[in-house]
Design a protein around this motif. Structure first.
Motif, short mmCIF file in Angstrom:
data_model
loop_
_atom_site.label_atom_id
_atom_site.label_comp_id
_atom_site.label_asym_id
_atom_site.label_seq_id
_atom_site.Cartn_x
_atom_site.Cartn_y
_atom_site.Cartn_z
N PRO A 380 0.83 -1.21 0.00
CA PRO A 380 0.00 0.00 0.00
C PRO A 380 0.86 1.26 0.00
O PRO A 380 1.89 1.30 0.66
CB PRO A 380 -0.79 -0.11 1.31
CG PRO A 380 -0.80 -1.56 1.65
CD PRO A 380 0.51 -2.09 1.15
N GLY A 381 0.44 2.25 -0.77
CA GLY A 381 1.13 3.54 -0.75
C GLY A 381 2.26 3.65 -1.74
O GLY A 381 2.46 4.70 -2.34
N VAL A 382 3.01 2.59 -1.93
CA VAL A 382 4.20 2.68 -2.79
C VAL A 382 4.01 1.87 -4.07
O VAL A 382 4.45 2.27 -5.14
CB VAL A 382 5.47 2.21 -2.04
CG1 VAL A 382 6.70 2.34 -2.93
CG2 VAL A 382 5.66 3.00 -0.77
N GLY A 383 3.34 0.72 -3.98
CA GLY A 383 3.21 -0.15 -5.16
C GLY A 383 4.28 -1.22 -5.13
O GLY A 383 4.59 -1.77 -4.08
N GLU A 384 4.92 -1.46 -6.29
CA GLU A 384 5.91 -2.55 -6.38
C GLU A 384 7.19 -2.18 -5.65
O GLU A 384 7.83 -1.20 -5.99
CB GLU A 384 6.20 -2.84 -7.86
CG GLU A 384 7.27 -3.90 -8.04
CD GLU A 384 7.78 -4.00 -9.48
OE1 GLU A 384 7.06 -3.61 -10.42
OE2 GLU A 384 8.93 -4.46 -9.65
N LEU A 436 11.69 0.86 -0.35
CA LEU A 436 11.48 0.32 1.00
C LEU A 436 11.59 1.45 2.03
O LEU A 436 10.81 1.52 2.98
CB LEU A 436 12.50 -0.79 1.30
CG LEU A 436 12.45 -1.36 2.72
CD1 LEU A 436 11.13 -2.10 2.96
CD2 LEU A 436 13.63 -2.30 2.99
N VAL A 437 12.56 2.33 1.82
CA VAL A 437 12.72 3.46 2.74
C VAL A 437 11.45 4.32 2.72
O VAL A 437 10.95 4.75 3.77
CB VAL A 437 13.97 4.31 2.40
CG1 VAL A 437 14.08 5.51 3.34
CG2 VAL A 437 15.24 3.46 2.48
N MET A 438 10.89 4.54 1.54
CA MET A 438 9.63 5.30 1.45
C MET A 438 8.53 4.61 2.26
O MET A 438 7.79 5.23 3.01
CB MET A 438 9.14 5.37 -0.01
CG MET A 438 9.96 6.21 -0.93
SD MET A 438 9.40 6.01 -2.63
CE MET A 438 7.87 6.94 -2.61
N ILE A 446 10.21 9.65 -3.76
CA ILE A 446 11.50 8.96 -3.70
C ILE A 446 12.67 9.95 -3.70
O ILE A 446 13.76 9.63 -3.21
CB ILE A 446 11.60 7.93 -4.86
CG1 ILE A 446 12.60 6.82 -4.53
CG2 ILE A 446 11.91 8.62 -6.18
CD1 ILE A 446 12.45 5.57 -5.39
N ARG A 447 12.43 11.17 -4.19
CA ARG A 447 13.49 12.19 -4.20
C ARG A 447 13.90 12.61 -2.79
O ARG A 447 14.93 13.26 -2.60
CB ARG A 447 13.00 13.43 -4.95
CG ARG A 447 12.86 13.22 -6.45
CD ARG A 447 12.02 14.33 -7.06
NE ARG A 447 11.83 14.14 -8.49
CZ ARG A 447 10.97 13.29 -9.02
NH1 ARG A 447 10.23 12.52 -8.25
NH2 ARG A 447 10.85 13.18 -10.34
N ASP A 448 13.05 12.24 -1.81
CA ASP A 448 13.32 12.67 -0.44
C ASP A 448 13.93 11.57 0.42
O ASP A 448 13.96 11.68 1.65
CB ASP A 448 12.03 13.21 0.19
CG ASP A 448 11.50 14.40 -0.59
OD1 ASP A 448 12.32 15.18 -1.12
OD2 ASP A 448 10.27 14.53 -0.69
N VAL A 449 14.39 10.48 -0.21
CA VAL A 449 15.05 9.45 0.59
C VAL A 449 16.50 9.21 0.14
O VAL A 449 17.15 8.28 0.61
CB VAL A 449 14.25 8.12 0.62
CG1 VAL A 449 12.85 8.34 1.19
CG2 VAL A 449 14.19 7.45 -0.74
#
Ligand code: 4AD
Ligand code: MG
Length: 460
Positions: A380-384, A436-438, A446-449
């Protein structure tokens, strides 16, 4: 410069002792007789309060400016206002680096978009302090998980002559100057550094399989590069890719490994980074901690691609509006993945047995002749966040799949030959580490991790 980490001072390892600490001023407050600094040195999310007696220090204004770096000597004492905490009664403060008033970080909540314009400074905010500690702890946990299970860490090459995913998203590596005299592509590559076409690896899998066919269980962990022009919140041109590969394994073993790995690293993260996760819960994703507990405590769902399509069709019939087609044979789009994981399951879902036409050449062909033993882990939230499969271990079937795709066999000689010399069932997966971090922080872009995210049109 000998000094003590603030994280250790706050853990009360130095109470009553004289210490030296260094850090950047996160806030400064001046009152009648006292002045207060909060210092952060990056070793923890929490700031350390430093108390200055103005009678001894005189003009303290130079110490109080946001962003200034200082070295402080003083005694660690029980905090006066913050019960149960500690603070430092300073006897000496040295300004190491001044910071002007137009410091780009001010004492307010900046937008993520603004912070992206100052990547050189944004790690000095609480948000990025927490993101990067979580990122580091997760990386360490992944290593611990695989090392404890007898996996060998393999460093696969980043410059390759093959395209592991066959998706044509390879960045070229060349030393040719701006203008070259060559007339044909063949001539151009023959005269280049390697004497052939070279690129940055999109995946360490092909070389990882080479290692797994001797070491049994391996993992790679490093950057992969993809020249995908997808300008989305989850695509990078350079991302961190963790790829285990296991000999004597079939698809259910691959799934078991992926699920155990995710549960292990999240449980470890909850134990090691409670303050960071509480911060993300408060500021970025309500319910984050419950979500993480649920991941660890419950089984992930497994859903056949064919059943996923039936589920989407049923949803469409009952009024759910999808923008993209969802007939059997179509690739699942983000909206489909989100519907499955968020609306139906509300937990991680392994989708398995995809149509062979939409997946890579190396995946094991199922007996039905239509599907391959692949799996994507959708969350959920991120997808694959994970893509993997059992690999085609049969030489003839592999060659047939490559021929169907018009692949140049000579770039895959080693890979093919593994099927000649003691081939065996094997499989693995790739984890998008940044995704995964997201997922575990609730960061939505993803630009913020990453320190310096590389995306299309953006290279700072
Ligand atoms: O699904 P992918 O393309 O699979 C492979 O590369 C396989 N060779 C892995 C393997 O079986 N060893 O990529 C794996 C994962 C994706 O699920 C996604 O999480 C991440 O890598 N990923 C990206 N992350 C950020 N930006 C991108 N452009 C990504 N492309 C893939
Ligand atoms: Mg994939």
């Amino acid at each position: 410069m000998k000094h003590i980490d603030i994280v250790d001072i706050l853990a009360k390892q130095y109470n009553g002792q004289e210490v030296v600490v260094c850090g950047w001023v996160r806030s400064g407050r001046d009152s009648k007789n006292m002045a207060f600094l909060s210092l952060n040195d990056g070793t923890t999310l929490e700031h350390l309060q430093v108390v200055l007696d103005k009678a001894a220090f005189g003009d303290v204004s130079a110490y109080l400016r946001l962003g200034t770096s200082v070295k402080v000597r003083g005694t660690v004492v029980d905090a006066v206002a913050n019960q149960g905490g500690v603070e430092i009664n300073a006897t000496e403060v040295v300004v190491l680096g001044e910071c002007p008033l137009d410091y780009p970080l001010q004492k307010k909540r900046h937008t993520m978009e603004y912070l992206r314009t100052i990547p050189q400074l944004r790690l000095r905010t609480n948000t990025f302090n927490a993101v990067f500690r979580v990122r580091s702890v997760l990386a360490g946990s992944l290593h611990a998980f695989f090392q404890s299970r007898h996996f060998t860490y393999i460093h696969t090459p980043l410059i390759t002559g093959s395209d592991a995913e066959g998706a044509g998203e390879v960045f070229r590596v060349t030393t040719h100057p701006f203008a070259t005299p060559y007339q044909t592509e063949e001539e151009y590559y023959a005269n280049d550094f390697f004497g052939k076409k070279a690129g940055l690896s999109v995946s360490g899998q092909l070389e990882g399989e080479v290692a797994a066919m001797a070491m049994g269980k391996i993992y790679t962990f490093g950057p992969s590069f993809r020249a995908e022009k997808s300008n989305t919140p989850r695509h990078l041109a350079e991302f961190w890719h963790l790829e285990p590969e296991v000999a004597f394994a079939e698809l259910p073993d691959v799934i078991e490994l992926a699920e155990s790995m995710i549960k292990y690293v999240i449980a470890d993260l909850m134990a090691k980074c409670p303050a960071e996760l509480a911060f993300f819960e408060q500021h970025f994703e309500k319910g984050l901690l419950d979500k993480l507990h649920n991941i660890v405590d419950n089984e992930f769902a497994v859903l056949d691609y064919t059943d996923a399509i039936a589920l989407l069709n049923k949803a469409a019939e009952s009024g759910v509006n999808f923008q993209y087609p969802h007939d059997w044979g179509c690739d699942l789009q983000t909206e489909h993945e989100r519907y499955i994981t968020e609306a139906v399951y509300n937990k991680p879902v392994f989708v398995i047995n995809y149509p062979k036409a939409i997946k890579s050449f190396y995946m094991k062909q199922n007996a039905d002749g239509k599907t391959v033993a692949a799996t994507d882990l959708l969350v959920p939230g991120v997808g694959e966040i994970i893509g993997g499969s059992e690999r085609e271990a049969d030489l003839d079937k592999l060659l047939a799949a490559m021929t169907e795709r018009n692949m140049k066999m000579d770039a895959y000689e080693d890979y093919i030959s593994l099927r000649r010399f003691g081939s065996c069932p094997h499989g693995g997966f790739g984890l998008g580490f940044d995704r995964l971090v997201m997922y575990v922080t609730g960061m939505s872009n993803i630009r913020d991790v990453l320190l310096y995210p590389r995306t299309v049109g953006n290279l700072r």
